[in-house]
Design a protein around this motif. Structure first.
Motif, PDB file in Angstrom:
ATOM      1  N   ALA A 110       0.619  -0.983   0.133  1.00 12.21           N
ATOM      2  CA  ALA A 110       0.131  -0.133  -0.057  1.00 12.21           C
ATOM      3  C   ALA A 110       0.724   1.226  -0.075  1.00 12.21           C
ATOM      4  CB  ALA A 110      -0.954  -0.028   1.312  1.00 12.21           C
ATOM      5  N   GLN A 111       2.049   1.076   0.799  1.00 10.63           N
ATOM      6  CA  GLN A 111       2.900   2.400   0.686  1.00 10.63           C
ATOM      7  C   GLN A 111       3.814   2.641  -0.379  1.00 10.63           C
ATOM      8  OE1 GLN A 111       2.905   0.056   3.215  1.00 10.63           O
ATOM      9  NE2 GLN A 111       1.451   0.995   4.728  1.00 10.63           N
ATOM     10  N   ALA A 112       4.219   1.573  -1.129  1.00 10.47           N
ATOM     11  CA  ALA A 112       5.183   1.726  -2.134  1.00 10.47           C
ATOM     12  C   ALA A 112       5.572   0.258  -2.842  1.00 10.47           C
ATOM     13  CB  ALA A 112       6.440   2.195  -1.423  1.00 10.47           C
ATOM     14  N   VAL A 113       6.340   0.456  -3.997  1.00 14.26           N
ATOM     15  CA  VAL A 113       6.721  -0.665  -4.638  1.00 14.26           C
ATOM     16  C   VAL A 113       8.209  -0.857  -4.023  1.00 14.26           C
ATOM     17  CG1 VAL A 113       7.209  -1.843  -6.773  1.00 14.26           C
ATOM     18  CG2 VAL A 113       5.052  -0.396  -6.514  1.00 14.26           C
ATOM     19  N   PHE A 114       8.705  -2.207  -3.760  1.00 16.80           N
ATOM     20  CA  PHE A 114       9.906  -2.423  -3.221  1.00 16.80           C
ATOM     21  C   PHE A 114      10.399  -3.213  -4.266  1.00 16.80           C
ATOM     22  CE2 PHE A 114       7.754  -1.334   0.679  1.00 16.80           C
ATOM     23  CZ  PHE A 114       8.329  -0.196   0.959  1.00 16.80           C
ATOM     24  N   GLY A 115      11.969  -3.326  -4.282  1.00 16.78           N
ATOM     25  CA  GLY A 115      12.594  -4.360  -5.080  1.00 16.78           C
ATOM     26  C   GLY A 115      13.937  -4.492  -4.325  1.00 16.78           C
ATOM     27  N   VAL A 116      14.596  -5.833  -4.626  1.00 15.85           N
ATOM     28  CA  VAL A 116      15.943  -5.945  -4.055  1.00 15.85           C
ATOM     29  C   VAL A 116      16.648  -6.798  -5.024  1.00 15.85           C
ATOM     30  CG1 VAL A 116      17.214  -7.055  -2.165  1.00 15.85           C
ATOM     31  CG2 VAL A 116      15.129  -5.866  -1.468  1.00 15.85           C
ATOM     32  N   PRO A 175      19.345 -10.037  -6.053  1.00 17.83           N
ATOM     33  CA  PRO A 175      19.313 -11.225  -5.439  1.00 17.83           C
ATOM     34  C   PRO A 175      20.533 -11.361  -4.069  1.00 17.83           C
ATOM     35  CG  PRO A 175      19.268 -11.439  -7.783  1.00 17.83           C
ATOM     36  CD  PRO A 175      19.385  -9.996  -7.479  1.00 17.83           C
ATOM     37  N   ASP A 176      21.462 -10.396  -4.300  1.00 17.19           N
ATOM     38  CA  ASP A 176      22.451 -10.657  -3.153  1.00 17.19           C
ATOM     39  C   ASP A 176      22.433  -9.546  -2.176  1.00 17.19           C
ATOM     40  OD1 ASP A 176      23.292  -8.254  -4.469  1.00 17.19           O
ATOM     41  OD2 ASP A 176      25.201  -8.607  -4.842  1.00 17.19           O
ATOM     42  N   GLY A 177      21.239  -8.753  -2.053  1.00 20.19           N
ATOM     43  CA  GLY A 177      20.893  -7.859  -1.174  1.00 20.19           C
ATOM     44  C   GLY A 177      21.912  -6.757  -0.990  1.00 20.19           C
ATOM     45  N   SER A 178      22.603  -6.419  -2.273  1.00 22.79           N
ATOM     46  CA  SER A 178      23.351  -5.276  -1.968  1.00 22.79           C
ATOM     47  C   SER A 178      22.928  -3.991  -2.762  1.00 22.79           C
ATOM     48  CB  SER A 178      24.793  -5.523  -2.733  1.00 22.79           C
ATOM     49  OG  SER A 178      24.490  -5.835  -4.078  1.00 22.79           O
ATOM     50  N   GLN A 179      21.640  -4.150  -3.419  1.00 21.59           N
ATOM     51  CA  GLN A 179      20.990  -2.931  -4.164  1.00 21.59           C
ATOM     52  C   GLN A 179      19.272  -3.011  -3.925  1.00 21.59           C
ATOM     53  OE1 GLN A 179      22.237  -2.156  -7.876  1.00 21.59           O
ATOM     54  NE2 GLN A 179      24.318  -3.226  -7.827  1.00 21.59           N
ATOM     55  N   ALA A 180      18.787  -2.099  -3.518  1.00 27.33           N
ATOM     56  CA  ALA A 180      17.255  -2.140  -3.603  1.00 27.33           C
ATOM     57  C   ALA A 180      16.699  -0.893  -3.920  1.00 27.33           C
ATOM     58  CB  ALA A 180      16.929  -2.071  -1.851  1.00 27.33           C
ATOM     59  N   LEU A 181      15.280  -0.779  -4.337  1.00 25.22           N
ATOM     60  CA  LEU A 181      14.758   0.280  -4.780  1.00 25.22           C
ATOM     61  C   LEU A 181      13.310   0.511  -3.951  1.00 25.22           C
ATOM     62  CD1 LEU A 181      12.204  -0.396  -6.969  1.00 25.22           C
ATOM     63  CD2 LEU A 181      13.897  -0.927  -8.121  1.00 25.22           C
ATOM     64  N   ARG A 182      12.827   1.613  -4.026  1.00 22.47           N
ATOM     65  CA  ARG A 182      11.370   1.920  -3.624  1.00 22.47           C
ATOM     66  C   ARG A 182      10.787   2.986  -4.557  1.00 22.47           C
ATOM     67  NH1 ARG A 182       8.902   3.377   2.060  1.00 22.47           N
ATOM     68  NH2 ARG A 182       7.407   4.954   1.462  1.00 22.47           N
ATOM     69  N   LEU A 183       9.706   2.822  -4.996  1.00 20.69           N
ATOM     70  CA  LEU A 183       8.891   3.738  -5.805  1.00 20.69           C
ATOM     71  C   LEU A 183       7.654   4.168  -4.754  1.00 20.69           C
ATOM     72  CD1 LEU A 183       8.495   5.257  -8.479  1.00 20.69           C
ATOM     73  CD2 LEU A 183       6.897   3.826  -8.919  1.00 20.69           C
TER      74      LEU A 183
END
Length: 478
Positions: free
Chosen positions: A308-314, A316-324
């Motif tokens: 509900a708050q945002a779209v998240f993505g990470v 595979p190795d967890g070193s990068q992430a995003l939020r929209l």
């Protein structure tokens, strides 16, 4: 943007204040099993707030009726036969269930779509009822309160912050182990309850197997970080399956119990499957929102999660992430000024520049924390402003390239694309002589991997022939 049941851990804190140095190292995963939420203090208010936060109530008369019938049969067989339970279906595609100590039990429509007979759903409901009868929420809350008090005394009264932190780490381990023990206990009680109620006691184990296979199909198994299970509040699924089978053997006494497959499948016929297009749709690393008219794609390897708050993505190795996410912004305020106002608490945005993205006005900037580097963008679409936050452990060229590619993918949806995004539902088909899993899977409108999805959806293994005359689930579009 929508909320998935079994609420996914935010990669960045909700709202405008982000904690830059506590970004989790890996993607949050769907829970490994149905789980228990906290103590209810104002039953009606808490119930409505919870339902609203978790996607709203999903109405499906046949499924609702069946769930209430199952609960009515389980309650007399439970440890508190005088208790009253109310089941609510949540409008979420994720597979989860949980209960409040007040007797409110919640299951997602995603869970209903995955189960294959009445004994399986009885196992889920009995597990949640066991949490209530065993007072697990109260016990956990009391333990957490004691732990917080001890660590506070050590840190403040004894003036030893380092020792206080050690105590907090130790109590986190204790609470995690305590929760795992609760889950296993709820499994044992649940199997005993469904057997006493006359259901097939092996239904619980079958559903746990489907749960594990579904998580693997959706990428969960490959995205668990080393050490992450160390503090998991749930036992591993193989451990639960093994225990559930052992518990079923103890209580079966050679009696098969009722599975009631056809009744269950008829009850969930037509239930929604997957994301609700009105709230946005995730397909792998691409997000589309027909009502807002926008789309973007994460970098290669990213699996997006829509809340509900945002779209998240990470990564595979967890070193990068995003939020929209989206914010309201006065038309008079420039995107450059908006970036300069600071999104991440305690840090200043640098290198701000105005640009355009597929014809849309935008601005970009960067900021840095102790452990994470942030690339920021704001894009204006009509009256809305979308914020893209891209976090990386370092400011490598790969991270910069991934951010730029993600930003460049943000655009308006065409009217044709919007019209093509249609709701999916569960439909029933009767296998004919000569039908195979491949043949029925080819009739599905699956988001990806139709054969594997057909097998998981129906609790089948590869190579096993279909039974002519049997009913199977497929996914269709409205």
């Amino acid at each position: 943007m929508r909320l998935a049941a079994g609420l996914l851990t935010a990669l960045l804190l909700a709202g405008c204040a982000f904690d830059a140095d506590r970004l989790p190292p890996t993607a949050p995963l769907p829970p490994a099993a149905p789980r228990l939420t906290g103590i209810d203090r104002a039953a009606s208010r808490e119930h409505h707030q919870l339902v609203a936060a978790l996607g709203g109530e999903y109405r499906h008369a046949r499924a609702e009726q069946l769930l209430q019938q199952v609960v009515a049969r389980l309650t007399p067989a439970s440890d508190l036969p005088a208790e009253h339970y109310r089941v609510t279906i949540l409008n979420s595609p994720t597979v989860n269930a949980f209960a409040l100590p007040t007797g409110h039990v919640y299951v997602t429509r995603g869970l209903l779509a995955l189960a294959n007979d009445t004994s399986e759903i009885a196992g889920v409901l009995a597990h949640e009822i066991a949490h209530v009868t065993a007072r697990h929420a109260v016990a956990r809350a009391e333990m957490e309160q004691r732990s917080m008090l001890v660590s506070r005394v050590v840190a403040e009264v004894l003036n030893d912050p380092v020792a206080g932190e050690i105590v907090r780490d130790q109590t986190r381990l204790s609470i995690a182990g305590f929760s795992r023990a609760q889950e296993l206990e709820a499994d044992r009680i649940g199997v005993r309850t469904i057997a006493k109620a006359g259901y097939d006691p092996y239904g619980a184990a079958r559903f746990l197997v489907s749960l594990s296979r579904n998580a693997e199909l959706n990428g969960g198994a490959s995205r668990t970080a080393p050490g992450e299970n160390f503090l998991s509040t749930h036992p591993t699924t193989p451990e639960r399956v093994s225990q559930a089978i052992a518990a079923a053997r103890l209580v079966s006494n050679g009696r098969p119990g009722v599975a009631d497959r056809d009744t269950y499948l008829n009850a969930i016929n037509g239930i929604a499957y997957g994301e609700d297009p009105a709230d946005g749709v995730v397909q792998g690393r691409r997000f589309q929102h027909p009502r807002l008219g926008i789309t973007f794609a994460g970098p290669e390897g990213f699996q997006l999660d829509n809340t509900a708050q945002a779209v998240f993505g990470v990564s595979p190795d967890g070193s990068q992430a995003l939020r929209l996410d989206a914010v309201e912004l006065p038309p008079s305020q420039s995107l450059k000024d908006f970036l300069a106002s600071g999104w991440i608490e305690g840090m200043t945005t640098q290198d701000i520049a105005e640009t355009t993205v597929n014809g849309l006005p935008a601005a970009t900037g960067v900021t840095h924390g102790k452990e994470w580097h942030f690339q920021l963008a704001a894009i204006r679409v009509d009256g809305a402003v979308y914020r893209l936050v891209y976090a990386s452990r370092d400011s490598s060229s790969a991270a910069i390239r991934n951010f730029r590619q993600t930003l460049a993918s943000f655009r308006r949806l065409s009217s044709h694309e919007i019209a093509s995004i249609r709701p999916r539902r569960i439909a029933l088909v009767t296998a004919q002589p000569g039908d195979t899993a491949e043949k029925l899977a080819s009739r599905m409108s699956a988001p990806d991997r139709p054969l594997e999805r057909f097998l998981v959806l129906n609790g089948l293994t590869a190579g096993k022939p279909l039974t002519p005359g049997w009913t199977y689930k497929i996914i269709t579009e409205d």
